[in-house]
Design an enzyme around this catalytic site. Sequence first.
Site, PDB file in Angstrom:
ATOM      1  N   ASP A 296       4.863   2.544  -4.968  1.00  0.00           N
ATOM      2  CA  ASP A 296       4.365   1.574  -5.940  1.00  0.00           C
ATOM      3  C   ASP A 296       3.957   2.341  -7.199  1.00  0.00           C
ATOM      4  OD1 ASP A 296       3.145  -0.847  -7.011  1.00  0.00           O
ATOM      5  OD2 ASP A 296       1.240   0.096  -6.503  1.00  0.00           O
ATOM      6  N   ASP A 487      -1.056   0.579  -2.876  1.00  0.00           N
ATOM      7  CA  ASP A 487      -2.503   0.390  -2.811  1.00  0.00           C
ATOM      8  C   ASP A 487      -2.930  -1.048  -3.039  1.00  0.00           C
ATOM      9  OD1 ASP A 487      -4.069   0.753  -5.992  1.00  0.00           O
ATOM     10  OD2 ASP A 487      -1.985   0.237  -5.617  1.00  0.00           O
ATOM     11  N   ASP A 491       1.533  -4.885  -2.138  1.00  0.00           N
ATOM     12  CA  ASP A 491       2.266  -3.837  -1.429  1.00  0.00           C
ATOM     13  C   ASP A 491       2.195  -4.008   0.085  1.00  0.00           C
ATOM     14  OD1 ASP A 491       2.856  -2.467  -3.845  1.00  0.00           O
ATOM     15  OD2 ASP A 491       0.849  -1.597  -3.832  1.00  0.00           O
TER      16      ASP A 491
END
Length: 738
Positions: A296, A487, A491
């Site tokens: 990410d 995080d 996600d």
Amino acid sequence: MSRLLLIAAVVALAAGALIPAAADALWLAGTVVSLVPAMVWAGKDLLHKRFGADLLAVFALAGTLLVGEYLAGVVIGVMLGTGQVLDDYAKRRARRDLSALLERAPKQARVRIGHETCTVPVAEITVGQTVIVASGEVVPVDGRLLGDGEFDESALTGEALPVRRARGEPVCSGVVNAGRATELTATAPADESAYAGVVRLAEQAAAESAPVVRLADRAAAVFLPVAVVIAAAAWVLTDDPVRAVAVLVTATPCPLLLAAPIAITAGMSRASRLGVVVKHGGALEALGRARTAVLDKTGTVTIGQPAVTDVLTAPGFTTQRVLELAAAVEQLSPHVLAAAVVRAAGSVPPAEQVEEQPGVGAAGLVDGRQVTVGKPSAEVLPEWARAAVRRAELDMASMIWVSLDGEPIGVLLARDEIRPDAARTLRRLRMAGIERIVLLTGDRLDNAQDVGTMLGLDELRAQCSPVDKVSRVREERSRAVTLMVGDGINDAPALAAADVGIGLAGRDATAAARAADAVITDGRIARLADAVEAAARAHRIAVQSAGIGIALSFVAMAVAAFGRLAPAAGALVQEGIDVAVILNALRALLPARGRQSKAVAEVLHRFAGEHEHLLPARQAVRRAADDLSAGLTPQAEQSVRRAYRLMSDVLLPHERAEDRDLYPFVAKLLGGPEATQTMSRGHAEIERHVRRLGRHLSAADRLDPDQVDDLRATLYGLDAILTLHFAQEEEDYFTLVR
């Protein structure tokens, strides 16, 4: 069950040794007790079409009962129980649990019914009702705004900066109200809103993810038929069933039942010491075999929150003054950009009559004068302000305008910066065996492209929804073992869908941490490389231990097949093999490299901290060059002299101290003085530019217009060198801290 099996087998073995007259009966009971759970575990494997180590243990235990070799049977029971206890311990470290997604979702909400406001359970909100969302609250259902609003959408989209939404625009559940209280009309009930969709997607991804095939089971799938064939051949050729049982006893896959789990559990312990909690052994094995990393962006390879990167001011105002005025009225604001302003200012003067103005920003009185922070208060911007707008567009930064008594006096540029240790971490990942690195983000493409260029990624996908992320992770899994790092709430589904998901602890990271197989506890991306290196090493040691044990077992099987090894003796030989491979497996607890000394860590921390304090000096160089763009004004000359003073009195002493105190330590860590030579050359170039600047200033009491071009070139050149040099040190040296 595994703990009871181990206790029962150990008690039976010890009691038989202490009471010889009842030894056979006690060992028989221990063997029978061991056989029952072994059959249960083997049955579960067969139901899933797996032919694992437990099935071979069943054959060996049954064989000892058939030929009356009860001592061998109870020894196998002890080994089987020990292996299962180790495996259960690894699984109990945590379980894949998505409850945090539901915990974050609001349980109640305020709705307006007529002229009254009441609190109701979120599940009871119906389409068309007016929902009131206070500042800092999570939007409970999808809706359409009844007025302008500002929202922190990072949890769902990855966009680090607040997003302004106008009246009539849709807003998704799960985002945070970053402005003042706002109202919306519900367009979907809670169970059909965007946030509920993310929860369902994460649960579905977790349910559909195929379980990791453990190393022991993969090896046993080959070892089992070979052992059975050898045992059958020994029985058929010699007509002696005892030889067959002896072969099965020596073939008991104890190196697989013990050595591999010990190496993996030791690797989990090692990863924990490095700041990464791995929830189960299968995750560590998958991490050690991973060849693709999907990352990410926001909060993972970037810091995840905006920071003030530059301050552009009107003539007559200093950077620090503008920052202090802005921080004075922003210090109590819940706005995500307000915290960035306060951090950048350092010192914050008192303010009075501070209030939030929806759609405009914060305003208050500082020293009796009206200060506004947010949007520009003037309709027509002066030239310096128009240049600031162009600069913000080029830098793709958000603008925070600061106005004094209705006139703009400065603009703060804010961006979500790349983590200093991100690039080095990705290089370490490639060295540890990761062959492909992909960045997935819900952010805009232009923001993501800068990150991708700086980090040298193999692929970048922007504006990804949670569904898109899951799809991309599954696509990568079809080609290679894939790890996913993230995080945010958005996600969590992708983390659950990956072979191994790794969550970073931190802001809005609880859901990601719960959905992940491993958690980086301190939020440092460098821990990812530490974990992959530890996992790869533990996996290599596990494979090596299992390989050595199986090879020795084959030798023992051959000896037993020729009648040179009785079943009980074979069990003892197998014990010796176990001790050897277990000792080898325990090497996974040790660091691969020598421990960094406390002195080195202290020096690295010291100079990393100094870099933060040197930011105003570096900004003064760029500010002086920008001020010269309008010609040689008194303000521009003052800026140039201030920049030179800061370079001479503050920055150059820091650079000389680095050459003297930092680089010798770094050279030892990196293998010699050549590793720091280019950085020392950077120091020399910085000092050369500062001396050139000094010669300009010492030529006369006042600067001449014909000096402007060279002064600007010198200052811009110095700014570029400082930017590159500081970035290199932060990436290559300060990330060495462990």
